[in-house]
Design a protein around this motif. Structure first.
Motif, mmCIF file in Angstrom:
data_model
loop_
_atom_site.group_PDB
_atom_site.id
_atom_site.type_symbol
_atom_site.label_atom_id
_atom_site.label_comp_id
_atom_site.label_asym_id
_atom_site.label_seq_id
_atom_site.Cartn_x
_atom_site.Cartn_y
_atom_site.Cartn_z
ATOM 1 N N GLY A 173 23.348 -65.521 -14.972
ATOM 2 C CA GLY A 173 23.588 -64.960 -13.614
ATOM 3 C C GLY A 173 23.358 -63.592 -13.393
ATOM 4 N N ALA A 174 23.317 -62.972 -14.823
ATOM 5 C CA ALA A 174 22.821 -61.574 -14.510
ATOM 6 C C ALA A 174 21.805 -61.235 -13.682
ATOM 7 N N LYS A 175 21.574 -60.236 -12.877
ATOM 8 C CA LYS A 175 20.430 -60.315 -11.973
ATOM 9 C C LYS A 175 20.033 -58.744 -11.771
ATOM 10 N N MET A 176 18.709 -58.501 -11.771
ATOM 11 C CA MET A 176 18.152 -57.087 -11.583
ATOM 12 C C MET A 176 17.043 -57.056 -10.691
ATOM 13 N N ILE A 177 16.666 -56.120 -10.109
ATOM 14 C CA ILE A 177 15.593 -56.193 -8.953
ATOM 15 C C ILE A 177 14.488 -55.011 -9.521
ATOM 16 N N VAL A 178 13.429 -55.473 -9.641
ATOM 17 C CA VAL A 178 12.226 -54.357 -10.249
ATOM 18 C C VAL A 178 11.224 -54.259 -9.197
ATOM 19 N N THR A 179 10.914 -53.118 -9.100
ATOM 20 C CA THR A 179 9.648 -52.554 -8.206
ATOM 21 C C THR A 179 8.547 -52.030 -9.035
ATOM 22 N N ALA A 180 7.453 -51.826 -8.549
ATOM 23 C CA ALA A 180 6.216 -51.506 -9.204
ATOM 24 C C ALA A 180 6.746 -50.069 -10.043
ATOM 25 N N GLU A 181 7.680 -49.422 -9.580
ATOM 26 C CA GLU A 181 8.070 -48.092 -10.182
ATOM 27 C C GLU A 181 9.133 -48.467 -11.134
ATOM 28 N N GLY A 182 9.482 -49.581 -11.410
ATOM 29 C CA GLY A 182 10.679 -49.965 -12.448
ATOM 30 C C GLY A 182 11.975 -50.415 -11.809
ATOM 31 N N LEU A 183 12.978 -50.396 -13.075
ATOM 32 C CA LEU A 183 14.113 -51.037 -12.292
ATOM 33 C C LEU A 183 14.723 -50.482 -11.239
ATOM 34 N N ARG A 184 15.025 -51.201 -10.191
ATOM 35 C CA ARG A 184 15.901 -50.503 -8.779
ATOM 36 C C ARG A 184 17.202 -50.926 -8.708
ATOM 37 N N PHE A 185 17.744 -51.864 -9.559
ATOM 38 C CA PHE A 185 19.095 -52.151 -9.137
ATOM 39 C C PHE A 185 19.407 -53.184 -10.113
ATOM 40 N N VAL A 230 15.273 -56.337 -24.455
ATOM 41 C CA VAL A 230 15.139 -57.441 -23.635
ATOM 42 C C VAL A 230 14.841 -56.939 -22.001
ATOM 43 N N GLU A 231 15.637 -55.988 -21.884
ATOM 44 C CA GLU A 231 15.571 -55.512 -20.257
ATOM 45 C C GLU A 231 14.171 -54.893 -20.138
ATOM 46 N N THR A 232 13.604 -54.053 -21.214
ATOM 47 C CA THR A 232 12.323 -53.279 -21.087
ATOM 48 C C THR A 232 11.287 -54.603 -20.845
ATOM 49 N N LYS A 233 11.377 -55.663 -21.621
ATOM 50 C CA LYS A 233 10.146 -56.666 -21.838
ATOM 51 C C LYS A 233 10.544 -57.433 -20.453
ATOM 52 N N ALA A 234 11.948 -57.786 -19.635
ATOM 53 C CA ALA A 234 11.702 -58.110 -18.427
ATOM 54 C C ALA A 234 11.280 -57.472 -17.600
ATOM 55 N N ILE A 235 11.412 -56.112 -17.417
ATOM 56 C CA ILE A 235 10.811 -55.081 -16.478
ATOM 57 C C ILE A 235 9.379 -55.287 -16.596
ATOM 58 N N GLY A 236 8.716 -55.278 -17.580
ATOM 59 C CA GLY A 236 7.485 -55.518 -18.010
ATOM 60 C C GLY A 236 6.638 -56.694 -17.126
#
Length: 93
Positions: free
Chosen positions: A35-47, A55-61
């Motif tokens: 259930g953990a969530k994040m929002i990614v835009t073209a610029e990267g992690l936003r929220f 793991v987070e770096t791979k998910a952002i990619g």
């Protein structure tokens, strides 16, 4: 600090292309639960966060590949072996 949905609504109102990333399952010891969530835009992690680190770096990619059209569709499920796919290793004591 805004909630995930407040941040999502704000970015959508601004018509910012984004990907919402959600942890749907885990195994073993993990930094974030299902259930953990994040929002990614073209610029990267936003929220938010799905655990930080590799793991987070791979998910952002992966999310940014979706935004660039390199991964087709609007839904993508990824399952990773932490040692093989993410490059993480753990030592047993």
């Amino acid at each position: 600090m805004p909630t995930f949905f407040e941040a999502l609504n704000e970015l959508m109102a601004e018509e910012v292309p984004l990907v919402a990333v959600t942890v749907v399952d885990t195994a073993g010891s993990v930094p974030q639960d299902r259930g953990a969530k994040m929002i990614v835009t073209a610029e990267g992690l936003r929220f938010g966060t799905v655990g930080g680190g590799k793991v987070e770096t791979k998910a952002i990619g992966e999310a940014q590949k979706m935004l660039r059209g390199e991964i087709p569709g609007n839904t993508h499920f990824a399952q990773w072996n932490l040692a093989k796919d993410v490059g993480m290793t753990c030592e047993a004591w």
